[in-house]
Scaffold this active site. Structure first.
Site, PDB file in Angstrom:
ATOM      1  N   ASP A  65       0.854  -1.148  -0.190  1.00  0.00           N
ATOM      2  CA  ASP A  65      -0.114   0.439  -0.180  1.00  0.00           C
ATOM      3  C   ASP A  65       1.099   1.194  -0.160  1.00  0.00           C
ATOM      4  O   ASP A  65       1.746   0.990   0.702  1.00  0.00           O
ATOM      5  CB  ASP A  65      -0.830   0.027   1.570  1.00  0.00           C
ATOM      6  N   GLY A 144       1.880   6.880 -12.357  1.00  0.00           N
ATOM      7  CA  GLY A 144       1.033   7.006 -11.203  1.00  0.00           C
ATOM      8  C   GLY A 144       1.345   8.968 -11.091  1.00  0.00           C
ATOM      9  O   GLY A 144       1.399   9.558 -12.191  1.00  0.00           O
TER      10      GLY A 144
END
Ligand code: ITT
Length: 187
Positions: A65, A144
């Protein structure tokens, strides 16, 4: 040894594969319905993913994460990085908009990797890399927020270097190296 990784993000998977070394294969776990991410920290979300997916894997499994923390935005997008505005391009546009006219550009990428086996958490590994938010995207590599993330020691964004160079210094590369040491010395 096969090390299973669980991610729906192809950018992460490309980078995970760079962690393979003689005797340790990195194998994606596929076909499992996605895990809910309701945690309040990177650690909680990484652990939830690793525990959930490892119940479906025949051996050690890790999940990551991660996200971008921008100081001037109070740490946002943080754990909401993946879905800050909907997709990578919209996410970048939102950060640029929110950073318009802001002098303090300090930011960091954070990665927490959780390692689990048979539905049981073994360990988490956290790493960060410090940088600055650019005023416009630069570069086509990575994924990203990489085009917005200026890394001073390289003098360019993380989307302007090949994946293996980013991996040497990145939050994910460092967290994976910590996990590999743990596996080699303790499992
Ligand atoms: P999985 O949970 O399936 O692994 P995800 O993309 O939903 O994929 P996260 O919830 O951990 O994963 O969100 C991570 C987001 O943070 C990712 O989608 C990017 O927007 C951002 N991010 C993380 N690491 C990054 C990196 O190395 N470069 C650029 N952006 C990154």
């Amino acid at each position: 040894m096969k090390l299973y990784c669980a991610t729906g993000n192809p950018g992460k998977l490309r980078e995970f594969r760079l962690a393979a070394r003689p005797g340790i294969e990195i194998e994606p776990l596929t076909g499992i319905p996605p895990c809910e991410e309701n945690g309040l920290t990177f650690e909680e979300n990484a652990a939830a993913k690793a525990i959930y997916y490892s119940a479906h894997a025949p051996g050690l499994l890790f999940a990551d994460d991660s996200g971008l923390e921008v100081d001037a935005l109070g740490g946002a997008p943080g754990i909401h990085s993946a879905r800050y505005a909907g997709n990578d391009q919209a996410n970048n546009e939102r950060v640029l908009r929110e950073m318009e006219g802001v002098a303090n550009r300090a930011a960091r990428f954070v990665c927490v990797i959780a390692l689990a086996k048979g539905g049981r958490l073994l360990q988490t590994f956290r790493a960060e890399v410090e940088g600055e938010i650019l005023r416009a995207p630069r570069g086509e590599e990575g994924f990203g927020y990489d085009p917005l993330f200026f890394y001073p020691p390289f003098g360019c964004s993380l989307a302007e270097v090949p994946a293996d160079e980013k991996f040497e210094i990145s939050h994910r590369g460092q967290a994976l190296a910590m996990m590999m040491n743990y596996i080699v010395y303790t499992t």
